[in-house]
Design a protein around this motif. Structure first.
Motif, mmCIF file in Angstrom:
data_model
loop_
_atom_site.group_PDB
_atom_site.id
_atom_site.type_symbol
_atom_site.label_atom_id
_atom_site.label_comp_id
_atom_site.label_asym_id
_atom_site.label_seq_id
_atom_site.Cartn_x
_atom_site.Cartn_y
_atom_site.Cartn_z
ATOM 1 N N LEU A 23 31.951 -11.658 -15.173
ATOM 2 C CA LEU A 23 30.643 -11.105 -14.839
ATOM 3 C C LEU A 23 30.034 -10.365 -16.016
ATOM 4 O O LEU A 23 28.860 -10.555 -16.349
ATOM 5 C CB LEU A 23 30.755 -10.170 -13.639
ATOM 6 N N GLY A 27 26.809 -11.728 -18.130
ATOM 7 C CA GLY A 27 25.652 -10.834 -18.195
ATOM 8 C C GLY A 27 25.217 -10.569 -19.621
ATOM 9 O O GLY A 27 24.016 -10.574 -19.933
ATOM 10 N N THR A 54 19.821 -8.255 -16.420
ATOM 11 C CA THR A 54 21.025 -8.375 -15.595
ATOM 12 C C THR A 54 21.208 -7.188 -14.658
ATOM 13 O O THR A 54 21.946 -7.293 -13.688
ATOM 14 C CB THR A 54 22.282 -8.514 -16.472
ATOM 15 N N SER A 56 19.095 -6.221 -12.629
ATOM 16 C CA SER A 56 18.448 -6.571 -11.366
ATOM 17 C C SER A 56 19.436 -7.157 -10.360
ATOM 18 O O SER A 56 19.095 -7.325 -9.190
ATOM 19 C CB SER A 56 17.306 -7.554 -11.622
ATOM 20 N N THR A 57 20.636 -7.437 -10.794
ATOM 21 C CA THR A 57 21.681 -7.869 -9.868
ATOM 22 C C THR A 57 21.945 -6.787 -8.820
ATOM 23 O O THR A 57 22.279 -7.096 -7.670
ATOM 24 C CB THR A 57 22.965 -8.187 -10.644
ATOM 25 N N PHE A 60 19.632 -7.307 -5.991
ATOM 26 C CA PHE A 60 20.105 -8.405 -5.155
ATOM 27 C C PHE A 60 21.221 -7.944 -4.224
ATOM 28 O O PHE A 60 21.252 -8.309 -3.050
ATOM 29 C CB PHE A 60 20.585 -9.570 -6.017
ATOM 30 N N LEU A 99 25.745 -3.237 -15.353
ATOM 31 C CA LEU A 99 25.270 -4.478 -15.958
ATOM 32 C C LEU A 99 24.101 -4.229 -16.904
ATOM 33 O O LEU A 99 23.967 -4.916 -17.920
ATOM 34 C CB LEU A 99 24.875 -5.470 -14.867
#
Length: 121
Positions: A23, A27, A54, A56-57, A60, A99
């Protein structure tokens, strides 16, 4: 006590660590690519976009927790809702910071690398 020190627990943590490393590396690579595309279009304001690319994960993750709460869970009551959304927000914020930091550091290292090696004729 066999389940605590058993072989399955180490396998689970090992897989989680590998996925976590993937991850972070994905990223960073995505951030470098998006920063390169942004610099190619002569837009030099890359700082916050590299964080948000990244980071903005985290948004989500929070949106998925809303979906999970409304469609999949059987939680009810104000205390359970506040606790669920509080911990979901904290988790999403930690992912955003983690991130975003990795993304910014990768973009900064990339920017410094290309400008150090830039040869002016």
């Amino acid at each position: 006590i066999a389940t605590v020190w058993g072989r399955e627990q180490y396998t689970l943590y090992g897989i989680l660590f590998i996925v976590f490393a993937i991850l972070l590396s994905v990223g960073g690579c995505i951030s470098i690519a998006l920063t390169y595309f942004q610099l190619s279009s002569e837009d030099y304001r890359w700082w916050w976009r590299s964080v948000l690319s990244t980071g903005s994960t985290g948004a989500f993750i929070f949106l998925y927790s809303i979906f999970y709460y409304s469609r999949r869970s059987n939680m009810s009551g104000i205390v359970q809702s506040v606790e669920f959304f509080g911990y979901s927000f904290l988790t999403a914020y930690v992912f955003f910071l983690m991130l975003g930091t990795v993304s910014f550091a990768a973009s900064l290292k990339f920017i410094r690398y290309i400008y150090v090696n830039l040869k002016m004729d």
